[in-house]
Design a protein around this motif. Structure first.
Motif, PDB file in Angstrom:
ATOM      1  N   THR A   1     -29.215  57.383 -84.169  1.00 41.20           N
ATOM      2  CA  THR A   1     -30.095  57.339 -83.009  1.00 41.20           C
ATOM      3  C   THR A   1     -30.850  56.018 -83.057  1.00 41.20           C
ATOM      4  O   THR A   1     -31.151  55.509 -84.135  1.00 41.20           O
ATOM      5  N   LYS A   2     -31.124  55.483 -81.904  1.00 46.18           N
ATOM      6  CA  LYS A   2     -31.866  54.227 -81.834  1.00 46.18           C
ATOM      7  C   LYS A   2     -33.278  54.515 -81.347  1.00 46.18           C
ATOM      8  O   LYS A   2     -33.479  55.308 -80.441  1.00 46.18           O
ATOM      9  N   GLN A   3     -34.213  53.834 -81.986  1.00 50.11           N
ATOM     10  CA  GLN A   3     -35.608  53.951 -81.587  1.00 50.11           C
ATOM     11  C   GLN A   3     -36.077  52.561 -81.187  1.00 50.11           C
ATOM     12  O   GLN A   3     -35.757  51.574 -81.843  1.00 50.11           O
ATOM     13  N   ALA A   4     -36.833  52.481 -80.122  1.00 47.90           N
ATOM     14  CA  ALA A   4     -37.340  51.191 -79.665  1.00 47.90           C
ATOM     15  C   ALA A   4     -38.860  51.228 -79.645  1.00 47.90           C
ATOM     16  O   ALA A   4     -39.468  52.273 -79.389  1.00 47.90           O
ATOM     17  N   ALA A   5     -39.444  50.106 -79.924  1.00 50.05           N
ATOM     18  CA  ALA A   5     -40.903  49.996 -79.887  1.00 50.05           C
ATOM     19  C   ALA A   5     -41.262  48.695 -79.188  1.00 50.05           C
ATOM     20  O   ALA A   5     -40.678  47.650 -79.455  1.00 50.05           O
ATOM     21  N   ALA A   6     -42.212  48.761 -78.298  1.00 46.74           N
ATOM     22  CA  ALA A   6     -42.674  47.558 -77.628  1.00 46.74           C
ATOM     23  C   ALA A   6     -43.645  46.835 -78.550  1.00 46.74           C
ATOM     24  O   ALA A   6     -44.411  47.449 -79.285  1.00 46.74           O
ATOM     25  N   VAL A   7     -43.586  45.527 -78.507  1.00 45.13           N
ATOM     26  CA  VAL A   7     -44.489  44.705 -79.302  1.00 45.13           C
ATOM     27  C   VAL A   7     -45.563  44.172 -78.363  1.00 45.13           C
ATOM     28  O   VAL A   7     -45.268  43.691 -77.272  1.00 45.13           O
ATOM     29  N   ASN A   8     -46.821  44.239 -78.766  1.00 41.57           N
ATOM     30  CA  ASN A   8     -47.934  43.852 -77.896  1.00 41.57           C
ATOM     31  C   ASN A   8     -47.924  42.377 -77.501  1.00 41.57           C
ATOM     32  O   ASN A   8     -48.536  42.003 -76.520  1.00 41.57           O
ATOM     33  N   ALA A   9     -47.235  41.541 -78.217  1.00 44.40           N
ATOM     34  CA  ALA A   9     -47.281  40.110 -77.963  1.00 44.40           C
ATOM     35  C   ALA A   9     -46.202  39.671 -76.973  1.00 44.40           C
ATOM     36  O   ALA A   9     -45.556  38.660 -77.159  1.00 44.40           O
ATOM     37  N   GLY A  10     -45.958  40.393 -75.954  1.00 43.62           N
ATOM     38  CA  GLY A  10     -45.003  39.948 -74.953  1.00 43.62           C
ATOM     39  C   GLY A  10     -43.849  40.897 -74.756  1.00 43.62           C
ATOM     40  O   GLY A  10     -43.907  42.060 -75.142  1.00 43.62           O
ATOM     41  N   PRO A  11     -42.761  40.377 -74.156  1.00 38.91           N
ATOM     42  CA  PRO A  11     -41.650  41.239 -73.774  1.00 38.91           C
ATOM     43  C   PRO A  11     -40.669  41.545 -74.895  1.00 38.91           C
ATOM     44  O   PRO A  11     -39.573  41.995 -74.641  1.00 38.91           O
ATOM     45  N   LYS A  12     -41.040  41.324 -76.135  1.00 41.03           N
ATOM     46  CA  LYS A  12     -40.141  41.635 -77.249  1.00 41.03           C
ATOM     47  C   LYS A  12     -40.043  43.138 -77.456  1.00 41.03           C
ATOM     48  O   LYS A  12     -41.008  43.859 -77.272  1.00 41.03           O
ATOM     49  N   HIS A  13     -38.877  43.558 -77.871  1.00 45.16           N
ATOM     50  CA  HIS A  13     -38.663  44.953 -78.243  1.00 45.16           C
ATOM     51  C   HIS A  13     -38.023  44.969 -79.619  1.00 45.16           C
ATOM     52  O   HIS A  13     -37.140  44.179 -79.909  1.00 45.16           O
ATOM     53  N   VAL A  14     -38.463  45.861 -80.432  1.00 43.89           N
ATOM     54  CA  VAL A  14     -37.888  46.019 -81.763  1.00 43.89           C
ATOM     55  C   VAL A  14     -37.141  47.342 -81.780  1.00 43.89           C
ATOM     56  O   VAL A  14     -37.714  48.385 -81.464  1.00 43.89           O
ATOM     57  N   ALA A  15     -35.863  47.288 -82.105  1.00 46.15           N
ATOM     58  CA  ALA A  15     -35.059  48.509 -82.138  1.00 46.15           C
ATOM     59  C   ALA A  15     -34.661  48.810 -83.572  1.00 46.15           C
ATOM     60  O   ALA A  15     -34.336  47.905 -84.332  1.00 46.15           O
ATOM     61  N   ALA A  16     -34.734  50.052 -83.912  1.00 40.14           N
ATOM     62  CA  ALA A  16     -34.323  50.488 -85.242  1.00 40.14           C
ATOM     63  C   ALA A  16     -33.353  51.644 -85.089  1.00 40.14           C
ATOM     64  O   ALA A  16     -33.465  52.444 -84.168  1.00 40.14           O
ATOM     65  N   SER A  17     -32.400  51.720 -85.981  1.00 36.64           N
ATOM     66  CA  SER A  17     -31.428  52.793 -85.960  1.00 36.64           C
ATOM     67  C   SER A  17     -31.704  53.735 -87.127  1.00 36.64           C
ATOM     68  O   SER A  17     -31.952  53.281 -88.245  1.00 36.64           O
ATOM     69  N   THR A  18     -31.699  55.003 -86.855  1.00 33.43           N
ATOM     70  CA  THR A  18     -31.864  55.990 -87.909  1.00 33.43           C
ATOM     71  C   THR A  18     -30.694  56.959 -87.859  1.00 33.43           C
ATOM     72  O   THR A  18     -30.061  57.139 -86.818  1.00 33.43           O
ATOM     73  N   THR A  19     -30.416  57.565 -88.978  1.00 38.79           N
ATOM     74  CA  THR A  19     -29.346  58.543 -89.052  1.00 38.79           C
ATOM     75  C   THR A  19     -29.938  59.938 -88.946  1.00 38.79           C
ATOM     76  O   THR A  19     -30.894  60.266 -89.637  1.00 38.79           O
ATOM     77  N   SER A  20     -29.362  60.720 -88.063  1.00 35.09           N
ATOM     78  CA  SER A  20     -29.795  62.105 -87.887  1.00 35.09           C
ATOM     79  C   SER A  20     -28.684  63.034 -88.363  1.00 35.09           C
ATOM     80  O   SER A  20     -27.505  62.698 -88.289  1.00 35.09           O
ATOM     81  N   THR A  21     -29.077  64.206 -88.839  1.00 36.46           N
ATOM     82  CA  THR A  21     -28.125  65.181 -89.353  1.00 36.46           C
ATOM     83  C   THR A  21     -28.507  66.571 -88.867  1.00 36.46           C
ATOM     84  O   THR A  21     -29.683  66.936 -88.833  1.00 36.46           O
ATOM     85  N   TYR A  22     -27.485  67.332 -88.509  1.00 36.96           N
ATOM     86  CA  TYR A  22     -27.655  68.758 -88.162  1.00 36.96           C
ATOM     87  C   TYR A  22     -26.639  69.524 -88.970  1.00 36.96           C
ATOM     88  O   TYR A  22     -25.485  69.105 -89.107  1.00 36.96           O
ATOM     89  N   GLN A  23     -27.041  70.667 -89.525  1.00 35.90           N
ATOM     90  CA  GLN A  23     -26.157  71.425 -90.400  1.00 35.90           C
ATOM     91  C   GLN A  23     -26.311  72.929 -90.183  1.00 35.90           C
ATOM     92  O   GLN A  23     -27.432  73.420 -90.026  1.00 35.90           O
ATOM     93  N   ILE A  24     -25.168  73.620 -90.140  1.00 34.32           N
ATOM     94  CA  ILE A  24     -25.177  75.080 -90.105  1.00 34.32           C
ATOM     95  C   ILE A  24     -24.147  75.593 -91.117  1.00 34.32           C
ATOM     96  O   ILE A  24     -23.181  74.910 -91.437  1.00 34.32           O
ATOM     97  N   THR A  25     -24.370  76.804 -91.592  1.00 36.31           N
ATOM     98  CA  THR A  25     -23.405  77.465 -92.475  1.00 36.31           C
ATOM     99  C   THR A  25     -22.923  78.715 -91.764  1.00 36.31           C
ATOM    100  O   THR A  25     -23.735  79.495 -91.240  1.00 36.31           O
ATOM    101  N   VAL A  26     -21.612  78.879 -91.746  1.00 29.98           N
ATOM    102  CA  VAL A  26     -20.982  79.974 -91.009  1.00 29.98           C
ATOM    103  C   VAL A  26     -20.212  80.864 -91.976  1.00 29.98           C
ATOM    104  O   VAL A  26     -19.460  80.371 -92.817  1.00 29.98           O
ATOM    105  N   ALA A  27     -20.392  82.162 -91.860  1.00 30.65           N
ATOM    106  CA  ALA A  27     -19.571  83.109 -92.612  1.00 30.65           C
ATOM    107  C   ALA A  27     -18.267  83.270 -91.853  1.00 30.65           C
ATOM    108  O   ALA A  27     -18.266  83.562 -90.657  1.00 30.65           O
ATOM    109  N   VAL A  28     -17.145  83.041 -92.544  1.00 32.66           N
ATOM    110  CA  VAL A  28     -15.833  83.125 -91.874  1.00 32.66           C
ATOM    111  C   VAL A  28     -14.982  84.211 -92.479  1.00 32.66           C
ATOM    112  O   VAL A  28     -15.203  84.670 -93.558  1.00 32.66           O
TER     113      VAL A  28
END
Length: 131
Positions: free
Chosen positions: A104-131
């Motif tokens: 997922t990408k997160q963006a943050a505005a920087v107060n000193a003008g039109p710059k944007h800082v983007a950071a990427s983070t890893t997200s995880t979802y997990q389930i366990t299923v009885a089969v």
């Protein structure tokens, strides 16, 4: 979230295919589904269109995982699914853990003008299923 819906849809397909998942003939090492690519050699070589053909339990499992991987990529670009199954011990139920990982990408505005800082983070979802 869409990831939870996708993970649960594979879990339901696994529970419905008792001839493969419940019978314990699934891979004993974790494998991935990345789009239509399945890392397990047996499942990868068994993909058959089960909507158009009668399928064995192994072919149905391969078809379900392949379709799931494609749907996951369509709905969450870049997402990868990992499936890890354990055979029940002493009559216990077999279980499979479905893990979905995506960036997922997160963006943050920087107060000193039109710059944007983007950071990427890893997200995880997990389930366990009885089969």
């Amino acid at each position: 979230s869409i990831v939870a819906i996708e993970a649960n849809s594979l879990g339901q397909a696994m529970q419905a295919n008792t001839g493969y998942w419940h019978a314990g003939i699934f891979p004993v090492t974790p494998f991935t589904a990345n789009g239509s690519v399945i890392s397990d050699a047996t499942l990868s070589s068994s993909v058959t269109d089960c909507n158009a053909n009668n399928c064995t339990p192994t072919e149905l499992a391969a078809y379900d995982v392949s379709q799931w991987g494609q749907n996951l990529q369509r709905d969450v670009p870049g997402a990868v699914g990992t499936i890890a199954c354990d055979t029940g011990v002493n009559g216990m139920t077999n279980t499979c853990t479905i893990t979905v990982t995506w960036a997922t990408k997160q963006a943050a505005a920087v107060n000193a003008g039109p710059k944007h800082v983007a950071a990427s983070t890893t997200s995880t979802y997990q389930i366990t299923v009885a089969v």
